[in-house]
Design a protein around this motif. Structure first.
Motif, PDB file in Angstrom:
ATOM      1  N   ALA A 189       0.864  -1.198   0.000  1.00  0.00           N
ATOM      2  CA  ALA A 189       0.000   0.000   0.000  1.00  0.00           C
ATOM      3  C   ALA A 189       0.889   1.234   0.000  1.00  0.00           C
ATOM      4  N   PRO A 190       1.431   1.606  -1.161  1.00  0.00           N
ATOM      5  CA  PRO A 190       2.451   2.661  -1.250  1.00  0.00           C
ATOM      6  C   PRO A 190       2.006   4.014  -0.703  1.00  0.00           C
ATOM      7  N   ARG A 191       0.707   4.278  -0.651  1.00  0.00           N
ATOM      8  CA  ARG A 191       0.254   5.590  -0.164  1.00  0.00           C
ATOM      9  C   ARG A 191       0.014   5.600   1.340  1.00  0.00           C
ATOM     10  N   ALA A 192       0.126   4.467   1.947  1.00  0.00           N
ATOM     11  CA  ALA A 192      -0.152   4.384   3.392  1.00  0.00           C
ATOM     12  C   ALA A 192       1.046   4.900   4.210  1.00  0.00           C
ATOM     13  N   ARG A 193       0.923   4.802   5.514  1.00  0.00           N
ATOM     14  CA  ARG A 193       1.975   5.310   6.414  1.00  0.00           C
ATOM     15  C   ARG A 193       2.540   4.171   7.258  1.00  0.00           C
ATOM     16  N   TRP A 194       2.764   3.053   6.641  1.00  0.00           N
ATOM     17  CA  TRP A 194       3.233   1.895   7.408  1.00  0.00           C
ATOM     18  C   TRP A 194       4.648   2.085   7.950  1.00  0.00           C
ATOM     19  N   GLY A 195       5.348   3.081   7.446  1.00  0.00           N
ATOM     20  CA  GLY A 195       6.697   3.371   7.972  1.00  0.00           C
ATOM     21  C   GLY A 195       6.672   3.694   9.461  1.00  0.00           C
ATOM     22  N   LEU A 196       5.503   4.115   9.946  1.00  0.00           N
ATOM     23  CA  LEU A 196       5.386   4.420  11.383  1.00  0.00           C
ATOM     24  C   LEU A 196       5.589   3.172  12.255  1.00  0.00           C
ATOM     25  N   LEU A 197       5.486   2.007  11.612  1.00  0.00           N
ATOM     26  CA  LEU A 197       5.732   0.770  12.364  1.00  0.00           C
ATOM     27  C   LEU A 197       7.169   0.705  12.893  1.00  0.00           C
ATOM     28  N   VAL A 198       8.074   1.350  12.157  1.00  0.00           N
ATOM     29  CA  VAL A 198       9.491   1.266  12.565  1.00  0.00           C
ATOM     30  C   VAL A 198       9.719   1.964  13.912  1.00  0.00           C
ATOM     31  N   PRO A 199       9.334   3.266  14.058  1.00  0.00           N
ATOM     32  CA  PRO A 199       9.496   3.867  15.396  1.00  0.00           C
ATOM     33  C   PRO A 199       8.614   3.204  16.452  1.00  0.00           C
ATOM     34  N   ALA A 200       7.446   2.688  16.028  1.00  0.00           N
ATOM     35  CA  ALA A 200       6.546   2.035  17.006  1.00  0.00           C
ATOM     36  C   ALA A 200       7.181   0.763  17.561  1.00  0.00           C
ATOM     37  N   SER A 201       8.082   0.160  16.772  1.00  0.00           N
ATOM     38  CA  SER A 201       8.682  -1.097  17.243  1.00  0.00           C
ATOM     39  C   SER A 201       9.740  -0.849  18.328  1.00  0.00           C
ATOM     40  N   LEU A 202      10.187   0.405  18.477  1.00  0.00           N
ATOM     41  CA  LEU A 202      11.189   0.705  19.519  1.00  0.00           C
ATOM     42  C   LEU A 202      10.641   0.449  20.925  1.00  0.00           C
ATOM     43  N   PRO A 203       9.510   1.107  21.307  1.00  0.00           N
ATOM     44  CA  PRO A 203       8.973   0.798  22.644  1.00  0.00           C
ATOM     45  C   PRO A 203       8.550  -0.657  22.787  1.00  0.00           C
ATOM     46  N   LEU A 204       8.104  -1.233  21.659  1.00  0.00           N
ATOM     47  CA  LEU A 204       7.714  -2.644  21.684  1.00  0.00           C
ATOM     48  C   LEU A 204       8.943  -3.514  21.997  1.00  0.00           C
ATOM     49  N   ALA A 205      10.082  -3.138  21.410  1.00  0.00           N
ATOM     50  CA  ALA A 205      11.322  -3.909  21.639  1.00  0.00           C
ATOM     51  C   ALA A 205      11.736  -3.820  23.110  1.00  0.00           C
ATOM     52  N   VAL A 206      11.595  -2.622  23.689  1.00  0.00           N
ATOM     53  CA  VAL A 206      11.943  -2.457  25.112  1.00  0.00           C
ATOM     54  C   VAL A 206      11.015  -3.309  25.975  1.00  0.00           C
ATOM     55  N   ALA A 207       9.714  -3.233  25.670  1.00  0.00           N
ATOM     56  CA  ALA A 207       8.742  -3.989  26.475  1.00  0.00           C
ATOM     57  C   ALA A 207       8.993  -5.491  26.357  1.00  0.00           C
ATOM     58  N   ALA A 208       9.283  -5.949  25.133  1.00  0.00           N
ATOM     59  CA  ALA A 208       9.487  -7.390  24.926  1.00  0.00           C
ATOM     60  C   ALA A 208      10.747  -7.864  25.651  1.00  0.00           C
ATOM     61  N   SER A 209      11.831  -7.105  25.515  1.00  0.00           N
ATOM     62  CA  SER A 209      13.080  -7.556  26.148  1.00  0.00           C
ATOM     63  C   SER A 209      12.957  -7.490  27.676  1.00  0.00           C
ATOM     64  N   LEU A 210      12.223  -6.499  28.148  1.00  0.00           N
ATOM     65  CA  LEU A 210      11.998  -6.393  29.592  1.00  0.00           C
ATOM     66  C   LEU A 210      11.196  -7.602  30.098  1.00  0.00           C
ATOM     67  N   THR A 211      10.183  -7.971  29.329  1.00  0.00           N
ATOM     68  CA  THR A 211       9.360  -9.128  29.716  1.00  0.00           C
ATOM     69  C   THR A 211      10.196 -10.405  29.738  1.00  0.00           C
ATOM     70  N   VAL A 212      11.054 -10.550  28.726  1.00  0.00           N
ATOM     71  CA  VAL A 212      11.873 -11.768  28.614  1.00  0.00           C
ATOM     72  C   VAL A 212      12.770 -11.952  29.832  1.00  0.00           C
ATOM     73  N   ILE A 213      13.211 -10.854  30.410  1.00  0.00           N
ATOM     74  CA  ILE A 213      14.135 -10.997  31.539  1.00  0.00           C
ATOM     75  C   ILE A 213      13.419 -10.860  32.892  1.00  0.00           C
ATOM     76  N   VAL A 214      12.418  -9.986  32.964  1.00  0.00           N
ATOM     77  CA  VAL A 214      11.768  -9.750  34.263  1.00  0.00           C
ATOM     78  C   VAL A 214      10.838 -10.901  34.648  1.00  0.00           C
ATOM     79  N   ALA A 215      10.134 -11.468  33.678  1.00  0.00           N
ATOM     80  CA  ALA A 215       9.174 -12.540  34.005  1.00  0.00           C
ATOM     81  C   ALA A 215       9.873 -13.723  34.691  1.00  0.00           C
ATOM     82  N   PRO A 216      10.973 -14.248  34.134  1.00  0.00           N
ATOM     83  CA  PRO A 216      11.648 -15.350  34.847  1.00  0.00           C
ATOM     84  C   PRO A 216      12.202 -14.930  36.202  1.00  0.00           C
TER      85      PRO A 216
END
Lengths: 295, 112
Positions: A241-268
């Motif tokens: 979808a060339p006219r869409a704004r899917w590029g926003l997924l890239v900055p959105a993945s930053l907080p997601l990456a922090v949350a995921a890595s935090l979960t991976v270590i804090v949960a155990p």
């Protein structure tokens, strides 16, 4: 004799930061010259080179902060030891260090101290992590943590494989602030993006000597796997979808990456904590680690 | 809290001994230790200083820990001296007294 002694000490100080080693060698060279002038054998005055180097190493290492980078270039920390040195990796998970940002494990710049983040979020206290807690982390939790980056990288690879034929020859390679395509590159470059997540995920599967290092590796690999998957997803979606704004997924993945890595270590770790707490409430008072003798 | 570089350097080795001394009086959790040290401005230390020291003392088996219920939250980790910690405290106290005497003398009589 002076040169031999100096060379021998230098070989034992290879692990010190370059600047510290250079300063120590300059000072030692001057001291050895003074001893030579006085006709004193350096071994008589300073001991064996290996022993003297060990003293020097202890003194200089004690001055260096635990989260210090290998080098600094124009004030920016640079390090290359992350993939091979567990002590360096440990700075990304150090709840006792209140600094949220520490030098990156590999390359220039900074990264998050997930331990400090967990403390700020109230998930842990700074001194919660000790051997008794690490020992009680269920092995199943560790296995899940290790497999998390592999699953994320695998999902990204599957998504790319399934959409490969429908992708155009040139795909978005950069996005503007609004998330629209800014530049394009060959479709094959997506394989490199995929590798940025997959290779650390494979590295995290290697056996390590300690549970905490296993979790630190898994957390680092998870953050890279999420960033890689987020970028692959953004490119695939934007190509469709060339006219869409899917590029926003890239900055959105930053907080997601922090949350995921935090979960991976804090949960155990919290699972280990809960076991330590329940054991403490089930046993008589004053059951401790160490060998206390106070009543 | 002392802020000059010289005071910070002098304090570095002393805080560890002070923590052992605090724990020799009674078992404490980390915040209590920080509060006890804070009662002496020259020894006031931030959590960023005290927590790594506690980790090191525990690893060296100079300090033991136990979990105990806390009134309004998850269990707290309490620290107490081990036998090795008590020996280390005694050695440190002796060294400190000797050092203090020597420094008082050299600063008081020989300093320009």
């Amino acid at each position: 004799m002076t040169a031999t002694y100096l060379r021998s000490v230098r070989t034992h100080l290879r692990e010190l930061p370059t600047a510290d080693r250079r300063r120590a060698m300059e000072a030692l060279s001057a001291q050895l010259d003074e001893l030579a002038d006085a006709g004193i054998d350096p071994r008589d005055a300073l001991g064996e080179p290996a022993d003297f180097a060990a003293h020097l190493h202890d003194a200089l290492e004690g001055d260096a902060p635990t989260d210090a980078a290998q080098w600094r270039v124009l004030g920016v920390p640079v390090d290359t030891r992350g993939p091979i040195d567990a002590d360096v990796r440990a700075r990304t998970w150090d709840p006792t260090n209140p600094r949220l940002v520490v030098p990156r494990l590999f390359g220039a710049g900074w990264t998050l101290n997930l331990g400090a983040v967990a403390v700020r979020l109230g998930l842990l206290r700074p001194d919660d992590i000790s051997d008794d807690v690490i020992e009680r982390i269920p092995s199943g939790h560790v296995r899940v943590a290790r497999s998390a980056p592999l699953l994320i990288a695998g999902a990204a690879a599957t998504a790319l494989a399934l959409s490969w034929r429908s992708l155009p020859g040139r795909v978005p390679s950069g996005f503007d602030l609004g998330g629209r395509t800014r530049s394009r590159t060959s479709r094959a470059s997506l394989l490199a993006v995929l590798a940025l997540g997959a290779l650390p995920a494979l590295w995290a599967q290697r056996p390590t000597s300690t549970v905490d290092d296993t979790l630190v590796r898994a957390a680092s690999a998870t953050s890279l796997a999420v960033l890689s998957a987020g970028t692959v997803a953004a490119v695939i979606a934007q190509a469709r979808a060339p006219r869409a704004r899917w590029g926003l997924l890239v900055p959105a993945s930053l907080p997601l990456a922090v949350a995921a890595s935090l979960t991976v270590i804090v949960a155990p770790v919290r699972a280990g904590l809960r076991r330590a707490w329940s054991r403490a409430s089930a046993t008589p008072p004053h059951t401790t680690t160490g060998h206390p003798e106070n009543p | 809290m002392p802020t000059s570089d010289r005071a910070v350097q002098l304090r570095k080795g002393v805080i560890e001994l002070a923590i052992l001394a605090v724990l020799d009086r009674e078992e404490c959790y980390a915040i209590e230790i920080i509060d006890r040290l804070g009662a002496y401005p020259a020894l006031a230390a931030t959590p960023g200083t005290v927590y790594p020291l506690l980790a090191r003392l525990t690893k060296a088996d100079l300090v033991g820990t136990r979990w105990a219920e806390s009134p309004g939250g998850p269990p707290r980790k309490y620290y107490r001296l081990t036998a090795a910690g008590r020996t280390s405290l005694a050695d440190g106290a002796t060294a400190w007294v000797e050092l203090r005497g020597a420094m008082t003398e050299i600063l008081g009589t020989d300093a320009p």
